[in-house]
Design an enzyme around this catalytic site. Structure first.
Site, short mmCIF file in Angstrom:
data_model
loop_
_atom_site.label_atom_id
_atom_site.label_comp_id
_atom_site.label_asym_id
_atom_site.label_seq_id
_atom_site.Cartn_x
_atom_site.Cartn_y
_atom_site.Cartn_z
N ASN A 213 42.65 40.18 27.97
CA ASN A 213 41.83 39.12 28.56
C ASN A 213 40.45 39.66 28.86
O ASN A 213 40.30 40.72 29.46
CB ASN A 213 42.48 38.59 29.84
CG ASN A 213 43.87 38.03 29.59
OD1 ASN A 213 44.86 38.52 30.12
ND2 ASN A 213 43.96 37.01 28.76
N ASP A 268 45.47 39.38 39.64
CA ASP A 268 44.16 38.74 39.44
C ASP A 268 44.13 37.41 40.19
O ASP A 268 43.46 36.47 39.78
CB ASP A 268 43.87 38.55 37.94
CG ASP A 268 42.39 38.34 37.64
OD1 ASP A 268 41.57 38.50 38.56
OD2 ASP A 268 42.06 38.02 36.48
N GLY A 304 41.16 33.78 36.73
CA GLY A 304 42.15 34.41 37.60
C GLY A 304 43.46 33.66 37.53
O GLY A 304 43.71 32.89 36.59
ZN LIG Z 1 39.66 39.76 38.33
#
Ligand SMILES: [Zn+2]
Length: 381
Positions: A213, A268, A304
């Site tokens: 990512n 995240d 996120g």
């Molecule tokens: Zn992050």
């Protein structure tokens, strides 16, 4: 306090079955296999006792973001994740104007002093516009030594990790500067190719920020950063295993390629973690959450997650990662990656008594932070 009568995952992933742990003055005094030397206070029958989880990449939760400043907001986010087993977390700041980040680093440094968080992760502003994700492209910049110095100095030692794109002008020097400061250099939100990624590892990068990512994808003639990071023995691979950031086959393959000692599951997570669908701020951006999936309101990039580490553990086991490997990926591996290996991530005598009791289906049943119960359902059953 003695916890015993169930399976205990002790240092180096050794399973004591049954085993026990003795807690004194907030620390682990001793551990052992077999029957506990005294009557147990917490009965672990049909339970696992494991180390408190360590999240090296998290931005908030329970409606509060670390970006929003010090004190109560930080406490709220930390307490939310603690109730899911995370007793050690490194608070992530996303890209903002430099002076704003400088101020936020200084504020979070106070929360480090207070023991609410274990450090600060700078995710930005030294990132590639081509893979900026939820970071506002207009605020990204090349890592000038003086700017990086300002951010590191603002933390006075609180900055534990810096994610940057090493292909930016001055990028490799910035990696060295981060390492020299005592923090962990991570590569992420990057357009680096395979060769440049290898150079960054040579300069001192030891973490791959949410692999796949926010980076150039893999191609059979232009391999990009992913293979370079998976093959680098000294690099810890962050994976967001929420079923959205990575196809389960890719998450499994990456964990296999890196091996159990190098895979770290991270959340995240943003402020929206633990709340329902809705619209939430993330730094300068606005995020829309639908069905647990967080995306930028403008542009549709993933922004996120709403993950917690207990769910990441269950997800990892569900896709075929062995339980003890998945557990290491939320305890000892991330602790080591951010320089906390001596304090967190392992049930060893002398360590703080950060403990999680899990049911056999890996649901958090009790959490102890420094020996104090955060939640405790074990007694009630
Ligand atoms: Zn992050």
């Amino acid at each position: 306090m003695i916890l015993g009568g169930g399976k205990v995952v002790a240092a180096d992933s050794a399973v004591l079955d049954p085993g026990w742990v003795e807690v004194r003055d907030g620390r682990i005094a001793s551990t052992g296999a077999g029957r506990a030397p005294q009557p147990v206070d917490v009965d672990l029958r049909n339970r696992w006792l494991v180390p408190g989880f360590v999240d090296m990449h998290v931005h908030g939760g329970g409606g509060a973001a670390f970006q929003d400043g010090a004190g109560e907001r930080v406490r709220r986010a930390a307490e939310f994740h603690r109730s899911h087993g995370t007793t050690t977390l490194v608070a992530g700041l996303v890209t903002a104007p430099l002076r704003v980040m400088e101020r936020k680093v200084a504020e979070l440094a106070e929360s480090v002093q207070d023991g609410l968080i274990a450090g600060v992760h700078l995710e930005g502003p030294f990132l590639a516009a081509a893979h900026c994700g939820a970071h506002p492209p207009s605020l990204l910049r090349a890592p000038a030594a003086a700017d990086l110095r300002r951010l590191l100095d603002a933390g006075a030692g609180a900055v534990r990790m810096v994610t940057l794109a090493p292909e930016l002008p001055g990028g490799l020097d910035a990696v060295r500067q981060v390492v020299d400061s005592g923090a962990t250099a991570a590569i992420g939100h990057t357009d680096a190719d395979y060769e440049l990624t290898r150079a960054a590892v040579g300069a001192g990068v030891t973490v791959a920020t949410h692999l796949w990512n926010g980076m150039r994808p893999q191609h059979h003639r232009r391999p990009g950063p992913v293979p370079a990071l998976l093959e680098a023995a000294g690099v810890t691979i962050e994976l967001v295993v929420d079923g959205l950031h990575l196809h389960p086959a890719i998450a499994y393959a990456a964990a296999r390629a890196a091996g159990p000692g190098r895979t770290a599951l991270v959340t995240d997570a943003i402020a929206a973690a633990g709340l329902g669908d809705g619209t939430y701020p993330l730094g300068e951006a606005t995020v829309r959450v639908r069905g647990g999936e967080a995306r930028l309101a403008e542009g549709d990039s993933l922004a996120g997650s709403t993950l917690t580490l207990d769910r990441a553990l269950r997800n990892a086991v569900a896709i075929g990662i062995p339980f003890l490997d998945a557990l290491a990926a939320i305890t000892s591996v991330p602790a080591r990656a951010v320089g906390l290996g001596g304090e967190a991530g392992s049930l060893a005598p002398g360590r703080p008594a950060d403990l999680v009791v899990l049911t056999d289906d890996l649901v958090v049943d009790a959490v102890f932070a420094r020996g104090n119960p955060v939640i405790n359902h074990t007694e009630e059953r």
